[in-house]
Motif scaffolding. Structure first.
Motif, mmCIF file in Angstrom:
data_model
loop_
_atom_site.group_PDB
_atom_site.id
_atom_site.type_symbol
_atom_site.label_atom_id
_atom_site.label_comp_id
_atom_site.label_asym_id
_atom_site.label_seq_id
_atom_site.Cartn_x
_atom_site.Cartn_y
_atom_site.Cartn_z
ATOM 1 N N GLY A 150 46.710 48.627 38.174
ATOM 2 C CA GLY A 150 47.592 49.338 38.735
ATOM 3 C C GLY A 150 48.013 49.104 40.194
ATOM 4 N N ILE A 151 47.429 47.868 40.657
ATOM 5 C CA ILE A 151 47.680 47.490 41.984
ATOM 6 C C ILE A 151 49.110 46.682 42.171
ATOM 7 C CG2 ILE A 151 46.856 45.943 44.009
ATOM 8 C CD1 ILE A 151 43.992 46.340 42.765
ATOM 9 N N HIS A 152 49.799 47.052 43.121
ATOM 10 C CA HIS A 152 51.092 46.520 43.357
ATOM 11 C C HIS A 152 51.173 45.677 44.603
ATOM 12 C CE1 HIS A 152 53.511 49.582 41.271
ATOM 13 N NE2 HIS A 152 52.424 50.026 40.893
ATOM 14 N N GLY A 153 51.377 44.287 44.446
ATOM 15 C CA GLY A 153 51.687 43.365 45.256
ATOM 16 C C GLY A 153 52.556 42.227 45.205
ATOM 17 N N LYS A 154 52.421 41.493 46.246
ATOM 18 C CA LYS A 154 53.303 40.290 46.124
ATOM 19 C C LYS A 154 52.429 38.880 46.176
ATOM 20 C CE LYS A 154 56.858 37.889 48.968
ATOM 21 N NZ LYS A 154 57.720 37.937 50.232
ATOM 22 N N ILE A 155 52.860 38.011 45.288
ATOM 23 C CA ILE A 155 52.114 36.889 44.979
ATOM 24 C C ILE A 155 52.430 35.885 46.240
ATOM 25 C CG2 ILE A 155 51.853 34.593 43.666
ATOM 26 C CD1 ILE A 155 52.848 36.280 41.208
ATOM 27 N N LEU A 156 51.372 35.497 46.599
ATOM 28 C CA LEU A 156 51.273 34.525 47.931
ATOM 29 C C LEU A 156 51.080 33.037 47.510
ATOM 30 C CD1 LEU A 156 49.781 36.515 50.729
ATOM 31 C CD2 LEU A 156 52.122 36.318 50.491
ATOM 32 N N GLU A 157 49.906 32.953 46.623
ATOM 33 C CA GLU A 157 49.750 31.706 46.160
ATOM 34 C C GLU A 157 49.293 31.754 44.749
ATOM 35 O OE1 GLU A 157 46.293 28.576 47.475
ATOM 36 O OE2 GLU A 157 46.846 29.796 48.849
ATOM 37 N N VAL A 158 49.801 30.382 44.110
ATOM 38 C CA VAL A 158 49.558 30.187 42.535
ATOM 39 C C VAL A 158 48.621 29.268 42.277
ATOM 40 C CG1 VAL A 158 50.325 30.059 40.198
ATOM 41 C CG2 VAL A 158 51.735 31.618 41.932
ATOM 42 N N GLN A 159 47.254 29.381 41.859
ATOM 43 C CA GLN A 159 46.588 28.214 41.578
ATOM 44 C C GLN A 159 46.288 28.180 40.387
ATOM 45 O OE1 GLN A 159 43.097 29.141 43.933
ATOM 46 N NE2 GLN A 159 44.043 28.908 45.925
ATOM 47 N N ASP A 160 45.269 27.554 39.604
ATOM 48 C CA ASP A 160 45.125 27.302 38.056
ATOM 49 C C ASP A 160 45.025 28.550 37.230
ATOM 50 O OD1 ASP A 160 45.086 24.470 38.248
ATOM 51 O OD2 ASP A 160 43.089 24.273 38.529
ATOM 52 N N ASN A 161 44.080 29.173 37.544
ATOM 53 C CA ASN A 161 44.018 30.624 36.843
ATOM 54 C C ASN A 161 43.865 31.882 37.693
ATOM 55 O OD1 ASN A 161 44.169 29.819 34.201
ATOM 56 N ND2 ASN A 161 42.048 29.203 34.198
ATOM 57 N N ILE A 162 43.798 31.553 39.303
ATOM 58 C CA ILE A 162 43.801 32.451 40.304
ATOM 59 C C ILE A 162 45.089 32.626 40.980
ATOM 60 C CG2 ILE A 162 42.807 33.062 42.407
ATOM 61 C CD1 ILE A 162 40.184 31.532 41.076
ATOM 62 N N LEU A 163 45.489 33.826 41.401
ATOM 63 C CA LEU A 163 46.506 34.256 42.266
ATOM 64 C C LEU A 163 46.003 34.824 43.375
ATOM 65 C CD1 LEU A 163 48.680 35.887 39.198
ATOM 66 C CD2 LEU A 163 48.966 33.506 40.205
ATOM 67 N N ILE A 164 46.552 34.594 44.570
ATOM 68 C CA ILE A 164 46.397 35.496 45.739
ATOM 69 C C ILE A 164 47.546 36.215 45.869
ATOM 70 C CG2 ILE A 164 45.949 35.319 48.140
ATOM 71 C CD1 ILE A 164 44.468 32.583 47.502
ATOM 72 N N ILE A 165 47.407 37.575 46.165
ATOM 73 C CA ILE A 165 48.420 38.553 46.275
ATOM 74 C C ILE A 165 48.124 39.192 47.456
ATOM 75 C CG2 ILE A 165 48.878 38.972 43.735
ATOM 76 C CD1 ILE A 165 47.540 41.588 43.792
ATOM 77 N N GLU A 166 49.112 39.717 48.233
ATOM 78 C CA GLU A 166 49.143 40.717 49.249
ATOM 79 C C GLU A 166 49.546 42.079 48.932
ATOM 80 O OE1 GLU A 166 50.628 40.485 53.759
ATOM 81 O OE2 GLU A 166 52.157 39.746 52.569
ATOM 82 N N ARG A 217 44.718 40.786 51.434
ATOM 83 C CA ARG A 217 44.897 39.625 50.426
ATOM 84 C C ARG A 217 43.715 39.877 49.507
ATOM 85 N NH1 ARG A 217 46.959 34.391 53.549
ATOM 86 N NH2 ARG A 217 48.812 35.459 54.335
ATOM 87 N N LEU A 218 44.533 39.801 48.146
ATOM 88 C CA LEU A 218 43.239 39.778 46.796
ATOM 89 C C LEU A 218 43.519 38.671 46.021
ATOM 90 C CD1 LEU A 218 44.570 43.505 45.917
ATOM 91 C CD2 LEU A 218 42.402 42.766 47.251
ATOM 92 N N LYS A 219 42.523 38.173 45.639
ATOM 93 C CA LYS A 219 42.285 37.060 44.817
ATOM 94 C C LYS A 219 42.080 37.671 43.424
ATOM 95 C CE LYS A 219 40.047 33.259 45.964
ATOM 96 N NZ LYS A 219 39.031 32.138 46.149
ATOM 97 N N ILE A 220 42.893 37.318 42.374
ATOM 98 C CA ILE A 220 42.853 37.875 41.133
ATOM 99 C C ILE A 220 42.972 36.765 40.076
ATOM 100 C CG2 ILE A 220 43.549 40.035 41.769
ATOM 101 C CD1 ILE A 220 46.348 39.554 40.509
ATOM 102 N N ASP A 221 42.589 37.045 38.872
ATOM 103 C CA ASP A 221 42.766 36.203 37.641
ATOM 104 C C ASP A 221 44.051 36.576 37.241
ATOM 105 O OD1 ASP A 221 41.612 35.897 34.662
ATOM 106 O OD2 ASP A 221 41.628 34.443 36.122
ATOM 107 N N ARG A 222 44.603 35.325 36.455
ATOM 108 C CA ARG A 222 46.127 35.467 36.056
ATOM 109 C C ARG A 222 46.176 36.712 34.943
ATOM 110 N NH1 ARG A 222 50.238 31.578 35.719
ATOM 111 N NH2 ARG A 222 49.817 29.486 37.220
ATOM 112 N N ALA A 223 44.835 36.749 34.196
ATOM 113 C CA ALA A 223 45.136 37.518 33.018
ATOM 114 C C ALA A 223 45.163 39.032 33.515
ATOM 115 C CB ALA A 223 43.780 37.358 32.335
ATOM 116 N N ALA A 224 44.919 39.378 34.844
ATOM 117 C CA ALA A 224 44.933 40.588 35.549
ATOM 118 C C ALA A 224 46.124 41.128 35.774
ATOM 119 C CB ALA A 224 44.111 40.845 36.655
ATOM 120 N N VAL A 225 47.328 40.225 35.532
ATOM 121 C CA VAL A 225 48.604 40.675 35.888
ATOM 122 C C VAL A 225 49.307 41.226 34.668
ATOM 123 C CG1 VAL A 225 51.124 39.747 36.661
ATOM 124 C CG2 VAL A 225 49.159 38.882 37.518
#
Length: 119
Positions: A63-79, A84-92
Motif C-alpha cells: 500500500g505504499i504510494h511512490g514515484k520510481i526514481l531508478e530501475v535496476q535488475d530486480n530492484i526499484l528505488i522509489i520516492e 527513498r525506498l529500495k523495493i523488489d520488482r515483485a512488490a509493485v
C-alpha cells in the motif's frame, strides 16, 4: 427397518445426474473464480517485468504510494513523501500515474499562485 433404508439402491439415472451437476459446479467455479484470477496475476507479472519505467507512480502490494526514481535488475528505488525506498520488482502492485497527473497540475498551479501572492 433402518437396514432396509440404507440398503436401497439409487435409481438408474440418478448417478448420471449427480455427476453432471458436479461437473457443472466445477465448470462454473473455474469460469467465474479461477480463470479471472489467473488472468489478473498474469497481467500483474507482465507489468512487473516489462512495464516499470523511471518516473511512473506506483502502489506497492503493502500500500505504499511512490514515484520510481531508478530501475535496476530486480530492484526499484522509489520516492515516497521525501524518503527513498529500495523495493523488489515483485512488490509493485499497480500503476497510479494517470490518477496523479491532474493533482500534480493543480499542485503546481497552487504553488505558482502562492509565489505570486507572496510577491
Amino acid at each position: 427397518m433402518m437396514n432396509y433404508i440404507f440398503l436401497q439402491e439409487a435409481a438408474p439415472g440418478m448417478m448420471n445426474n449427480q455427476l453432471i451437476m458436479f461437473a457443472l459446479v466445477i465448470l462454473v467455479m473455474y469460469v467465474f473464480f479461477f480463470r479471472p484470477q489467473m488472468k489478473r496475476q498474469k497481467e500483474e507479472r507482465k507489468f512487473q517485468q516489462e512495464g516499470l519505467q523511471k518516473g511512473m507512480r506506483v502502489v506497492t502490494t503493502s500500500g505504499i504510494h511512490g514515484k520510481i526514481l531508478e530501475v535496476q535488475d530486480n530492484i526499484l528505488i522509489i520516492e515516497s513523501e521525501n524518503s527513498r525506498l529500495k523495493i523488489d520488482r515483485a512488490a509493485v502492485s499497480k500503476e497510479q500515474s494517470a490518477s496523479y497527473l491532474p493533482d500534480e497540475k493543480k499542485d503546481k498551479k497552487a504553488k505558482k499562485e502562492e509565489k505570486e501572492d507572496e510577491k
